[in-house]
Design a protein around this motif. Structure first.
Motif, mmCIF file in Angstrom:
data_model
loop_
_atom_site.group_PDB
_atom_site.id
_atom_site.type_symbol
_atom_site.label_atom_id
_atom_site.label_comp_id
_atom_site.label_asym_id
_atom_site.label_seq_id
_atom_site.Cartn_x
_atom_site.Cartn_y
_atom_site.Cartn_z
ATOM 1 N N LEU A 1 -2.691 -44.215 -22.794
ATOM 2 C CA LEU A 1 -2.549 -45.007 -23.932
ATOM 3 C C LEU A 1 -3.253 -44.222 -25.312
ATOM 4 N N GLY B 1 -1.673 -41.006 -26.101
ATOM 5 C CA GLY B 1 -0.352 -41.115 -26.634
ATOM 6 C C GLY B 1 -0.399 -41.541 -28.012
ATOM 7 N N SER B 2 -1.363 -42.210 -28.482
ATOM 8 C CA SER B 2 -1.477 -42.622 -29.798
ATOM 9 C C SER B 2 -1.632 -41.244 -30.766
ATOM 10 N N PRO C 1 -4.166 -48.640 -29.277
ATOM 11 C CA PRO C 1 -2.929 -48.498 -28.704
ATOM 12 C C PRO C 1 -2.049 -49.622 -28.350
ATOM 13 N N HIS D 1 5.723 -44.498 -32.167
ATOM 14 C CA HIS D 1 4.537 -44.588 -31.571
ATOM 15 C C HIS D 1 4.370 -45.518 -30.548
ATOM 16 N N GLU E 1 3.347 -43.885 -26.887
ATOM 17 C CA GLU E 1 2.144 -44.512 -26.171
ATOM 18 C C GLU E 1 2.310 -44.783 -24.817
#
Length: 253
Positions: A15, A18-19, A55, A77, A81
């Motif tokens: 997570l 992913g951000s 996230p 986004h 994430e």
């Protein structure tokens, strides 16, 4: 450490990764820096506070909108994430330890390339080369596929798609494959080894057919000139093949 901790850690770390990947995917094609300066709203450019950088949770707390200007935050986004978290969790679930961590890196880079190709028909050479380099280097820590298998996969992957693209252009007089596709295929070969390459192409073709059918159902015109992101389809196929390879403990073919 208990085995169940690994996939949980993979999800949480995914997570966070992913951000950062979402920022790359949104800003890099615009020529904006993704490493310098503090995080800011893509609309009003106001610097974000710590609570806005958690996230998934921050997105949900703000109802998908910037707390300052109220403009909707791109859903990219949240999707990136969640996808990165899923990749991290799956990788460390099937292979707790160094194998799983390397697999997560494979998946995160594929996710970035897939999103860039889907949105911008762009496969940055730097990312594909980085993916290939890490894939070859991973043979030091992971026995199967071995280095030679991976190296052959890289060479065969690049040459095969390059020749197909070159032949198509000569026969039809127009570009059929983007220049980044052979490099991405080569990078995937450096991870999965040459025996898995036919399965990557088969999976990508099936996804492409389903995508074209979905577009037609939605009323979008499909023709011989329609541009479909082959790189995205290969990337989407490659990570599940890595999971299958880990689970059976060897080459897929």
């Amino acid at each position: 450490m208990p085995t169940f901790v690994y996939p949980i850690a993979g999800i949480l770390f995914g997570l966070i990764i992913g951000s950062f990947l979402a920022t790359i995917i949104i800003r890099w094609p615009l020529g904006q820096s993704v490493v310098s300066g503090r995080s800011r709203c893509d609309s009003c450019e106001k610097q974000l506070r710590a609570i806005d950088l958690i996230p998934v949770i921050s997105y949900l707390l703000r109802s998908g909108k910037c707390a300052n200007c109220g403009v909707a935050i791109k859903s990219d986004h949240l999707i990136i994430e969640l996808s990165a978290g899923l990749i991290g969790g799956l990788a460390l679930f099937v292979a707790p330890g160094i194998d799983g961590m390397l697999g997560a890196i494979f998946g995160w880079l594929l996710l970035t390339l897939a999103a860039l190709d889907a949105q911008h028909h762009w496969l940055p050479d730097r990312l594909s080369l980085l993916l290939a380099a890490i894939g070859l280097a991973a043979s030091v820590a992971v026995d199967d596929p071995d280095f030679i298998n991976r190296l052959i996969g890289g060479l065969v992957g690049f040459i095969s798609l390059f020749l197909i693209g070159w032949g198509y252009q000569k026969l039809r007089g127009r570009e059929g494959l983007g220049g980044g596709d052979p490099k991405l295929f080569a990078a995937i070969g450096c991870w999965l080894g040459w025996p898995a390459l036919p399965l990557v192409i088969l999976g990508a073709a099936l996804i492409g057919i389903l995508s074209a059918m979905t577009m037609q159902i939605r009323g979008q015109a499909i023709s011989a000139d329609s541009a479909l992101p082959l790189g995205s389809f290969m990337a989407i196929t490659a990570f599940p093949l890595w999971i299958a390879q880990i689970m059976i403990g060897g080459n897929l073919l």
